[in-house]
Design a protein around this motif. Sequence first.
Motif, PDB file in Angstrom:
ATOM      1  N   GLU A 143       5.924   5.313 -11.309  1.00  0.00           N
ATOM      2  CA  GLU A 143       5.181   4.290 -12.031  1.00  0.00           C
ATOM      3  C   GLU A 143       4.304   4.901 -13.121  1.00  0.00           C
ATOM      4  O   GLU A 143       4.065   4.268 -14.160  1.00  0.00           O
ATOM      5  N   GLY A 144       3.861   6.135 -12.902  1.00  0.00           N
ATOM      6  CA  GLY A 144       3.118   6.826 -13.952  1.00  0.00           C
ATOM      7  C   GLY A 144       3.994   7.098 -15.170  1.00  0.00           C
ATOM      8  O   GLY A 144       3.557   6.938 -16.313  1.00  0.00           O
TER       9      GLY A 144
ATOM     10  N   THR B 106       0.829  -1.209   0.000  1.00  0.00           N
ATOM     11  CA  THR B 106       0.000   0.000   0.000  1.00  0.00           C
ATOM     12  C   THR B 106       0.861   1.256   0.000  1.00  0.00           C
ATOM     13  O   THR B 106       0.583   2.222  -0.726  1.00  0.00           O
TER      14      THR B 106
ATOM     15  N   LYS C  94       4.581   3.904 -17.048  1.00  0.00           N
ATOM     16  CA  LYS C  94       3.397   3.565 -17.841  1.00  0.00           C
ATOM     17  C   LYS C  94       3.372   4.343 -19.155  1.00  0.00           C
ATOM     18  O   LYS C  94       3.069   3.771 -20.220  1.00  0.00           O
TER      19      LYS C  94
ATOM     20  N   ASP D 282       2.502   1.753  -3.478  1.00  0.00           N
ATOM     21  CA  ASP D 282       1.521   2.246  -4.458  1.00  0.00           C
ATOM     22  C   ASP D 282       1.392   3.767  -4.374  1.00  0.00           C
ATOM     23  O   ASP D 282       1.268   4.455  -5.395  1.00  0.00           O
ATOM     24  N   ARG D 283       1.438   4.285  -3.157  1.00  0.00           N
ATOM     25  CA  ARG D 283       1.304   5.728  -2.952  1.00  0.00           C
ATOM     26  C   ARG D 283       2.613   6.472  -3.233  1.00  0.00           C
ATOM     27  O   ARG D 283       2.634   7.462  -3.952  1.00  0.00           O
ATOM     28  N   GLU D 284       3.711   5.965  -2.691  1.00  0.00           N
ATOM     29  CA  GLU D 284       4.985   6.673  -2.759  1.00  0.00           C
ATOM     30  C   GLU D 284       5.631   6.633  -4.139  1.00  0.00           C
ATOM     31  O   GLU D 284       6.433   7.510  -4.473  1.00  0.00           O
TER      32      GLU D 284
ATOM     33  N   LYS E 202       3.975   6.614  -7.055  1.00  0.00           N
ATOM     34  CA  LYS E 202       2.954   6.943  -8.048  1.00  0.00           C
ATOM     35  C   LYS E 202       3.527   7.702  -9.245  1.00  0.00           C
ATOM     36  O   LYS E 202       3.202   7.418 -10.399  1.00  0.00           O
TER      37      LYS E 202
END
Length: 322
Positions: A262-263, A252, A266, A255-257, A259
């Motif tokens: 990972e964006g 979790t 993508k 996923d937040r840290e 972001k």
Amino acid sequence: MKVAIRGGGVAGSLLAYLLNNSGNEVEIFDIKGSYVKPCGDIVPNVYDPPKGWDVDYEIKRFAFLVDGEKIYDVSYRNPKWLVIDKWKWINSMRDKIPHKITIEPPKPERYDVVVDSRGPYPMDRKVVYTTRAIIRTEKFDDTAVFEFSSKYTGFYWIFPSKEGEYNIGAGFLEYKNSRELLLDYLKDHFEGYKLLDIRGAPISVERPKEKGNRIGEARGLVFPLSGEGIRPSAISAERAFQALIRGKDVSTSLDRELKVIEGRIKIQSILLNAYMSAKPSMRKVMMKTLMKNDVLIDAYLEDKIDLQGISESLRLMRSGEF
């Protein structure tokens, strides 16, 4: 805590180092006793790890080619990239950590947390098979070179690794025998060189569907257009460490840290898939469009291709910082 880490690469070794220094009990499970995975050994000069690395070379000059034709070159006032001694850095973090020559903890229930840091080796996503050579030559240039091919998806690289030496590699999605391509490339581009080392490894170019308790490349933290994974892997280890010592859920928290990172990965994945599906003539157009734009090149070299990153590069260009 008692923590098991599966895989002792960038992310796994850094996490183990941080946990061990904080008084936790850590074991690394890896099929090799020391780290030897090859890559370009490059990091953008925008990150300092909590355990410092040795810098072998600073790169300020870059050239971009498509099918042998130089499209663009650029020089920066300050080092844009750092060539690091990655093997020495990782092994220095592992040398005080208990290490088992296996990838699976025999009794995972004995640990408070089991973290997956196996790099690409779950093989649950698309990878590119790369080969890297270290050569010594009298004809030396301090320019880092990217040479793209309109026939395949990927590139050759020529990175100065230290005075008189190059780190040269190849990786293409449609052609798995990158060793053959690289050896032919060396013969065509260098005379009288001495081959010091050559070895290959897969690199992730796709995100895994399962990310739970994964860090580094096991989580898919490699920028698919450049292959750079050292910095995002190290950052993921730092964030996982902070979550663990605060009693937070690792997945979790990551996923937040992560972001933003990972964006950006993508976005690069979308661009890579578009390039793969294009005809060779259109691929050439796409690469020439990218390579003739100062702002996009700067964003590419620092893996910040998104609106925020491109705006940052534009600001730097206007301020005269490069």
